[in-house]
Scaffold this active site. Sequence first.
Site, PDB file in Angstrom:
ATOM      1  CE  LYS A 276      -3.892  -1.937   2.549  1.00 34.42           C
ATOM      2  NZ  LYS A 276      -4.714  -1.789   1.526  1.00 34.42           N
ATOM      3  NE  ARG A 350     -10.695  -9.835  -2.440  1.00 34.02           N
ATOM      4  CZ  ARG A 350     -10.903  -9.127  -3.431  1.00 34.02           C
ATOM      5  NH1 ARG A 350     -11.193  -9.321  -4.584  1.00 34.02           N
ATOM      6  NH2 ARG A 350     -10.921  -7.773  -2.880  1.00 34.02           N
TER       7      ARG A 350
END
Length: 498
Positions: A276, A350
């Site tokens: 990030k 996920r």
Amino acid sequence: MTSTPSISFAKFAAPKKGSAMVLVADGGVMSDAAKALDTAGAFSRAFTASDFSGRSGGTVEILAPEGSPLDRVVALGVGNPGEIDDYSWLKLGGSIGAQLRKAVEVAVIAELAERPLEAGEVARLAAGLLLRCYTFEKYKSRKDDADDKPANTRPAKVTIHCADPAAAKKAFADLQAVVDGVTLARDLVNEPANVLGPVEFAASAKGLEKLGVTVEILTEKEMKKLGMGALLGVSQGSARPPRLVVMRWNGGKAKDNPIAFIGKGVVFDTGGVSIKTAAGMEEMKGDMGGAAAVTGLMHALAARKAKVNAVGILGCVENMVDGNSQRPGDIVTSMSGQTIEVLNTDAEGRLVLADALWYCNERFQPKFMVNLATLTGAVMVALGKSYAGLFSNNDELAERLTNAGLTTQEKLWRLPLGAEYDKLIDSKNADMKNIGGRHGGAITAAQFLKRFVKDTPWAHIDIAGTAIGSLSNEINQSWASGFGVRLLDQFVRDHYES
Ligand code: BES
Ligand code: MN
Ligand code: ZN
């Protein structure tokens, strides 16, 4: 040191010192107990001078009212008494909390002109007050610094004057369980990741055993044996080992299959090798907001002895950058046997949930599964920060959750699922890939999860916009809102208690 107010309930009596709070309806209408505090007509003069009519949310502060022993009276508008719903009472409690300021002794006169408040309403005032007054100050070593909100070293003593204090106390005990659950969730999310790793998170969940919750903690070795390659791939770059937490509250009938809640517990999300950007990355200490909400919910259900069998599962990992981190292009095998091409290591939630959902379904055959996760930035692009995204394979489940959202004002907005979205995560090299391209990012993430729930009724709630960096409101001033605890507690109350 805490500045959490203490709350007690008493029969109506005129307060002799400190502050008093009174309720005022539209048109400036007050109860007799409130009017009795207005010794020299100061209230009506103050109302007129500040153009206060009793509308909901309005307040007037009257200092040192003439002829009164009180330091301060705060009048709180409630609007039309016929329109005050459950959430309004909570909000009103929040407004009272906001008005405590540095007061030490506070009397709340829980009465409208027509009638005293019912026990349940009084309890809601108290709950809203506590939620509003939550602060996270454990790392502030100086309580008196320049910060213009100095911690009150003498927490306020709030006495709520009402018609039936014993009944109010009883009603409040039930809500206190929920308030404590929200507080626990907020604390977990606010805690920095250096302090709260996967092991520490699991240990904190273990604390629910004192309420009668059964808590099992699966180690890395046990997860390997179960074949949880998706969850473990995320964790492998961290020096701190993962944990899978299994909490069980059996308050229902022995033969009843449980209802199940599953939380994303990424204690910190650097993005991994698909790293990030630096700006705002600190917010990723809150990437376990789903797991925190599930923990808070289990606390609430157990503390109020809910008549339901419920399972809470937390996938606790850290997504770090390291010589052993997983790489873009790696293919992992999930517990389900389905293979996943990891094209972006930042789509890690996920992967964690894939194995947690599969495990939950196989082991418990739950009536349904609801998972909570700070899953995508895309859900904020779609809905902003006022609604969480709701995805489900079951209309009844979706409707029940949506309605609980309206009652609690932890609001949900349903987004679509469908074959056209599902095919976006088909992979050239494996059964699926973990990202779906530029568009509909919250939806493709949900489609991914759907591949791990078989036909079990399931809902996914994407709380990336609502659990952290939360909008302030009447009952929350914290960065971490605890979103999901009140919502799911209400959902369970409304439909699943025998
Ligand atoms: N934890 C983030 C999502 C997130 C972002 C939560 C901001 C709260 C605030 C999640 O793991 C993530 O990084 N998602 C990516 C997915 C993308 C790589 C497909 C995202 O949303 O950008
Ligand atoms: Mn991520
Ligand atoms: Zn994440």
